[in-house]
Design an enzyme around this catalytic site. Structure first.
Site, PDB file in Angstrom:
ATOM      1  CD1 TRP A 140      -0.313  -1.515   3.097  1.00 16.59           C
ATOM      2  CD2 TRP A 140       0.593   0.199   3.365  1.00 16.59           C
ATOM      3  NE1 TRP A 140       0.458  -1.952   4.132  1.00 16.59           N
ATOM      4  CE2 TRP A 140       1.192  -0.574   4.474  1.00 16.59           C
ATOM      5  CE3 TRP A 140       1.130   1.498   3.398  1.00 16.59           C
ATOM      6  CZ2 TRP A 140       1.829  -0.291   5.463  1.00 16.59           C
ATOM      7  CZ3 TRP A 140       1.876   1.897   4.495  1.00 16.59           C
ATOM      8  CH2 TRP A 140       2.306   1.060   5.446  1.00 16.59           C
ATOM      9  CB  SER A 149       6.155  -7.528   5.035  1.00 21.76           C
ATOM     10  OG  SER A 149       5.343  -8.766   4.951  1.00 21.76           O
ATOM     11  CD  GLU A 169      12.870  -5.245  -5.582  1.00 23.40           C
ATOM     12  OE1 GLU A 169      13.636  -4.811  -4.504  1.00 23.40           O
ATOM     13  OE2 GLU A 169      13.523  -5.364  -6.418  1.00 23.40           O
ATOM     14  CB  CYS A 178      11.128  -0.953   1.640  1.00 28.52           C
ATOM     15  SG  CYS A 178      11.106   0.086  -0.192  1.00 28.52           S
TER      16      CYS A 178
END
Ligand code: NAD
Length: 471
Positions: free
Chosen positions: A145, A223, A244, A278
């Protein structure tokens, strides 16, 4: 109230078989702003079947034809920047600094992919072998998201560049953004079945895509925990994977750093996208002899950051995406104090003056050691941990002492020294003094930050299989 009733299969918006509803919220106000009807396994199967039917024609396309498709998509996305920005504002609450990057980026990834195709050697000769780079087969993508539009565009662009078709399961929490983007992409008129999008839960539609034997390739951003589950499911049919995943990026501030330049970089890296990134540099490594000075500058700078809604251009930090994410960040702020770190700025609760919305206070902990959970686990919010080091070797050791390896940062003035440190860091990217990256440079992680790379020729390689024709 936006009600999204359809998924996108075989070039058309259609009602899904699944009929579960998922509520959508404005994170800046906590108001319910919409509902999405979620697809199920049958919808995943229909989308996979459409992508499979479209694959033989897509794999026959020439690079020039694919470049034309990519350029059309780039123009369509760029022409609708306002609508995309509005959707990201209401459903995600990204600060304007992030919107200013992410919407042009979503258009740009198609142009970048077009340039990559133009320069890519799809046929090569190695000795007596003609090596042909062929599309891997039908791809599936799963997105998170925190930059849903950008991730959909990146994954679609790479599939088209490779000459394959794709089924995308976007984050269920980003359905309004997905819908606005899909209406834009639909107008660009790709051949039917090249792009298919099924809204749905991860454990339903995402898991089905990860398992299905007709999917040859999975590209996932999200995640590390979910990445591990996808990898397990994908193993059965030996899917190719690009994962990723999470990060816990170190920022090594060197003793020769000019703090007037370095502190803004530290803030930009740590609090990018409200800390929901991230690549956030969430561990700041400071030389002991400059510790007091850095801490005092940092406290001043972070106290001046303004949390607030996306609609206010003065907001530096937007809300967390959901109540759950807000609770998670609060729990880490409590944990940092329980673990014995010093709360320098911020803390639990909402920022002053913001009674509604999932806003958190930008928070800095000093006196953090690398064995604390706040130094090891991804918080995914505006929380920075400051650690100290004596020697350069110790800084490198602390930086590398993590399960993650996505993006690291080095801040200083001696270019040769920073490059030498960069070579010793275990990370897919090392950014020196916030230098912007070339759009074709590979992106991805070492260790548990993922497998494979996106963008440019490395990203394209991951959607292709080399075939050697001998003789
Ligand atoms: P998440 O892993 O919870 O969800 C990501 C996507 O996976 C969602 O679409 C979700 O529905 C789906 N999913 C959930 N369970 C699944 C399953 N069992 N099988 C298949 N799909 C499943 O991640 P999130 O909370 O949406 O996003 C935040 C995470 O994403 C952070 O860890 C962050 O570091 C990571 N992230 C990584 C990158 C990168 O490029 N490396 C970029 C952005 C975010």
């Amino acid at each position: 109230m936006k009600i999204i009733e359809q998924i996108y299969v075989d070039g058309a918006f259609v009602a899904p078989h699944g009929d579960e509803r998922f509520a959508l919220f404005n994170p800046a106000t906590e108001e319910k702003i919409g509902e999405v009807r979620l697809g199920d396994n049958r919808d995943a199967h229909a989308a996979i079947a459409a992508a499979k039917r479209a694959f033989p024609a897509m794999r026959q396309t020439t690079p020039a034809e694919r470049i034309a498709m990519l350029q059309t998509l780039a123009k369509a996305v760029a022409a609708n920047a306002d609508a995309l920005r509005a959707a990201m504002t209401i459903e995600y609450g990204a600060p304007q600094s992030f919107l200013a990057f992410s919407v042009p980026h979503a258009a740009n990834v198609f142009d970048v992919a077009a340039r990559t195709v133009a320069d890519y050697a799809f046929t090569r000769r190695i000795g007596n072998a003609e090596v042909v780079m062929e599309p891997v087969g039908v791809a599936a993508a799963i997105t998170p998201w925190n930059s849903n539009i950008g991730f959909i565009c990146t994954k679609l662009a790479t599939a088209i560049a490779a000459g394959t078709t794709i089924v995308i399961k976007p984050s269920e929490m980003s359905a309004i953004q997905t819908q606005v983007l899909l209406e834009v992409l639909h107008e660009a008129r790709l051949p039917d079945g090249v792009l298919n999008v099924v809204n749905g839960y991860g454990h339903v539609v995402g898991a089905e895509l990860s398992r299905h034997p007709d999917i040859a390739k999975i590209t996932f951003t999200g995640s590390t925990t979910t990445g591990r589950e996808i990898l397990r499911n994908a193993a059965e049919s030996f899917k190719r994977v690009t994962l990723e995943l999470g990060g816990k990026g170190p920022q090594i501030l060197l003793d020769d750093a000019d703090l007037d330049r370095a502190i803004p970089h530290v803030l930009a890296s740590a609090f990018r996208n409200s800390g929901q990134a991230c690549i956030a540099g969430t561990r700041l490594l400071v030389p002991k002899r400059r510790h007091t000075e850095v801490i005092s500058r940092l406290a001043q700078a972070v106290s001046a950051l303004r949390p607030g809604p996306s609609s206010d251009p003065a907001s530096d930090i937007g809300p967390m995406v959901s109540a759950r994410q807000w609770e998670r960040v609060q729990a880490y702020i409590r944990l940092g104090q329980e673990e014995g770190a010093t709360l320098l700025v911020g803390g639990e609760g909402r920022p002053e003056g913001l009674q509604r919305g999932w806003f958190v206070r930008p928070t800095v902990f000093s006196g953090v050691t690398n064995d604390m959970r706040i130094a090891r686990e991804e918080v995914f919010g505006p929380v920075l941990s400051v650690l100290s080091y004596e020697t350069e070797a110790e800084a490198i050791a602390i930086a590398n002492d993590t399960e993650y390896g996505l993006q690291s940062y080095v801040l200083g003035t001696d270019a040769e020294r920073m490059r030498s440190i960069a070579r010793q860091l275990e990370a897919g990217r090392v950014v020196i003094n916030e230098t912007p990256a070339d759009a074709q440079a590979p992106f991805g992680g070492f260790k548990q930050s993922g497998i494979g790379r996106e963008f440019g020729p490395f990203g394209l390689d991951a959607f292709l299989e080399p075939k050697a024709i001998i003789g």
